[in-house]
Design a protein around this motif. Structure first.
Motif, PDB file in Angstrom:
ATOM      1  N   VAL A   9      40.236  30.954  43.526  1.00  0.00           N
ATOM      2  CA  VAL A   9      40.966  29.762  43.961  1.00  0.00           C
ATOM      3  C   VAL A   9      42.273  29.592  43.194  1.00  0.00           C
ATOM      4  CG1 VAL A   9      40.868  27.242  44.170  1.00  0.00           C
ATOM      5  CG2 VAL A   9      38.858  28.618  44.727  1.00  0.00           C
ATOM      6  N   CYS A  10      42.203  29.579  41.866  1.00  0.00           N
ATOM      7  CA  CYS A  10      43.402  29.315  41.070  1.00  0.00           C
ATOM      8  C   CYS A  10      44.009  30.573  40.460  1.00  0.00           C
ATOM      9  CB  CYS A  10      43.099  28.297  39.974  1.00  0.00           C
ATOM     10  SG  CYS A  10      42.021  28.929  38.679  1.00  0.00           S
ATOM     11  N   GLY A  11      43.245  31.682  40.479  1.00  0.00           N
ATOM     12  CA  GLY A  11      43.757  32.940  39.944  1.00  0.00           C
ATOM     13  C   GLY A  11      43.588  33.123  38.454  1.00  0.00           C
ATOM     14  N   GLU A  12      42.983  32.167  37.785  1.00  0.00           N
ATOM     15  CA  GLU A  12      42.803  32.261  36.337  1.00  0.00           C
ATOM     16  C   GLU A  12      41.818  33.372  35.977  1.00  0.00           C
ATOM     17  OE1 GLU A  12      41.158  29.522  32.653  1.00  0.00           O
ATOM     18  OE2 GLU A  12      41.947  28.525  34.423  1.00  0.00           O
ATOM     19  N   LEU A  13      42.129  34.129  34.933  1.00  0.00           N
ATOM     20  CA  LEU A  13      41.206  35.133  34.411  1.00  0.00           C
ATOM     21  C   LEU A  13      40.211  34.430  33.497  1.00  0.00           C
ATOM     22  CD1 LEU A  13      43.614  38.060  33.523  1.00  0.00           C
ATOM     23  CD2 LEU A  13      42.028  37.922  35.448  1.00  0.00           C
ATOM     24  N   ILE A  14      38.935  34.687  33.722  1.00  0.00           N
ATOM     25  CA  ILE A  14      37.892  34.037  32.926  1.00  0.00           C
ATOM     26  C   ILE A  14      36.826  35.065  32.539  1.00  0.00           C
ATOM     27  CG2 ILE A  14      38.205  31.738  33.902  1.00  0.00           C
ATOM     28  CD1 ILE A  14      35.829  32.293  35.744  1.00  0.00           C
ATOM     29  N   ASP A  15      36.066  34.730  31.528  1.00  0.00           N
ATOM     30  CA  ASP A  15      34.915  35.531  31.119  1.00  0.00           C
ATOM     31  C   ASP A  15      33.793  35.209  32.110  1.00  0.00           C
ATOM     32  OD1 ASP A  15      32.611  36.572  29.944  1.00  0.00           O
ATOM     33  OD2 ASP A  15      33.259  36.047  27.913  1.00  0.00           O
ATOM     34  N   GLY A  16      33.359  36.199  32.864  1.00  0.00           N
ATOM     35  CA  GLY A  16      32.322  35.987  33.869  1.00  0.00           C
ATOM     36  C   GLY A  16      31.043  35.396  33.306  1.00  0.00           C
ATOM     37  N   GLU A  17      30.769  35.688  32.048  1.00  0.00           N
ATOM     38  CA  GLU A  17      29.568  35.156  31.398  1.00  0.00           C
ATOM     39  C   GLU A  17      29.676  33.656  31.134  1.00  0.00           C
ATOM     40  OE1 GLU A  17      26.950  37.256  29.775  1.00  0.00           O
ATOM     41  OE2 GLU A  17      27.687  38.878  31.044  1.00  0.00           O
ATOM     42  N   LYS A  18      30.902  33.132  31.089  1.00  0.00           N
ATOM     43  CA  LYS A  18      31.106  31.724  30.754  1.00  0.00           C
ATOM     44  C   LYS A  18      31.664  30.919  31.923  1.00  0.00           C
ATOM     45  CE  LYS A  18      31.850  32.840  25.935  1.00  0.00           C
ATOM     46  NZ  LYS A  18      32.757  32.830  24.809  1.00  0.00           N
ATOM     47  N   CYS A  33      36.420  28.950  37.274  1.00  0.00           N
ATOM     48  CA  CYS A  33      36.705  28.373  35.954  1.00  0.00           C
ATOM     49  C   CYS A  33      36.254  26.915  35.879  1.00  0.00           C
ATOM     50  CB  CYS A  33      38.195  28.504  35.635  1.00  0.00           C
ATOM     51  SG  CYS A  33      39.277  27.597  36.746  1.00  0.00           S
ATOM     52  N   THR A  34      36.227  26.232  37.020  1.00  0.00           N
ATOM     53  CA  THR A  34      35.792  24.832  37.050  1.00  0.00           C
ATOM     54  C   THR A  34      34.939  24.584  38.293  1.00  0.00           C
ATOM     55  OG1 THR A  34      37.680  24.056  38.330  1.00  0.00           O
ATOM     56  CG2 THR A  34      37.916  24.019  35.922  1.00  0.00           C
ATOM     57  N   VAL A  35      34.169  23.527  38.263  1.00  0.00           N
ATOM     58  CA  VAL A  35      33.376  23.127  39.425  1.00  0.00           C
ATOM     59  C   VAL A  35      34.326  22.744  40.567  1.00  0.00           C
ATOM     60  CG1 VAL A  35      31.738  21.425  40.294  1.00  0.00           C
ATOM     61  CG2 VAL A  35      31.390  22.438  38.041  1.00  0.00           C
ATOM     62  N   ARG A  36      35.462  22.169  40.239  1.00  0.00           N
ATOM     63  CA  ARG A  36      36.441  21.784  41.270  1.00  0.00           C
ATOM     64  C   ARG A  36      36.881  23.010  42.081  1.00  0.00           C
ATOM     65  NH1 ARG A  36      42.552  19.628  40.682  1.00  0.00           N
ATOM     66  NH2 ARG A  36      42.775  18.962  42.835  1.00  0.00           N
ATOM     67  N   CYS A  37      37.179  24.111  41.407  1.00  0.00           N
ATOM     68  CA  CYS A  37      37.571  25.337  42.111  1.00  0.00           C
ATOM     69  C   CYS A  37      36.431  25.820  43.007  1.00  0.00           C
ATOM     70  CB  CYS A  37      37.985  26.432  41.132  1.00  0.00           C
ATOM     71  SG  CYS A  37      39.660  26.245  40.488  1.00  0.00           S
ATOM     72  N   SER A  38      35.197  25.748  42.528  1.00  0.00           N
ATOM     73  CA  SER A  38      34.067  26.203  43.341  1.00  0.00           C
ATOM     74  C   SER A  38      33.896  25.330  44.580  1.00  0.00           C
ATOM     75  CB  SER A  38      32.776  26.234  42.524  1.00  0.00           C
ATOM     76  OG  SER A  38      32.318  24.941  42.218  1.00  0.00           O
ATOM     77  N   LYS A  39      34.145  24.033  44.466  1.00  0.00           N
ATOM     78  CA  LYS A  39      34.045  23.129  45.617  1.00  0.00           C
ATOM     79  C   LYS A  39      35.111  23.454  46.650  1.00  0.00           C
ATOM     80  CE  LYS A  39      31.863  19.226  43.324  1.00  0.00           C
ATOM     81  NZ  LYS A  39      32.020  17.841  42.879  1.00  0.00           N
ATOM     82  N   PHE A  48      40.373  31.867  50.542  1.00  0.00           N
ATOM     83  CA  PHE A  48      40.568  32.359  49.181  1.00  0.00           C
ATOM     84  C   PHE A  48      40.176  33.828  48.989  1.00  0.00           C
ATOM     85  CE2 PHE A  48      39.805  27.774  48.937  1.00  0.00           C
ATOM     86  CZ  PHE A  48      41.015  27.391  48.375  1.00  0.00           C
ATOM     87  N   ILE A  49      39.680  34.464  50.025  1.00  0.00           N
ATOM     88  CA  ILE A  49      39.276  35.859  49.929  1.00  0.00           C
ATOM     89  C   ILE A  49      40.350  36.711  50.590  1.00  0.00           C
ATOM     90  CG2 ILE A  49      37.522  37.535  50.588  1.00  0.00           C
ATOM     91  CD1 ILE A  49      35.897  35.574  49.245  1.00  0.00           C
ATOM     92  N   SER A  50      40.865  37.667  49.862  1.00  0.00           N
ATOM     93  CA  SER A  50      41.854  38.560  50.472  1.00  0.00           C
ATOM     94  C   SER A  50      41.134  39.639  51.261  1.00  0.00           C
ATOM     95  CB  SER A  50      42.761  39.216  49.434  1.00  0.00           C
ATOM     96  OG  SER A  50      42.309  39.091  48.147  1.00  0.00           O
TER      97      SER A  50
END
Length: 52
Positions: A9-18, A33-39, A48-50
């Motif tokens: 959604v936002c393109g942020e790189l995150i640790d998949g475990e967290k 990265c956030t519940v908001r992005c998942s919603k 959001f899927i290329s």
């Protein structure tokens, strides 16, 4: 970071475990990265899927 993934959604790189949330869509796991992005993703996944 152990398993670096990109929030679709936002393109942020995150640790998949967290990731704040992980959702499966068409057999693929997507990390957020956030519940908001998942919603936002749940509301309209194809947006959001290329296409590869």
């Amino acid at each position: 970071m152990n398993h670096v993934v990109r929030d679709p959604v936002c393109g942020e790189l995150i640790d998949g475990e967290k990731a704040a949330m992980v959702l499966s869509y068409k057999g693929e796991l997507h990390h957020f990265c956030t519940v908001r992005c998942s919603k936002r993703f749940r509301h309209d996944p194809p947006r959001f899927i290329s296409l590869k």
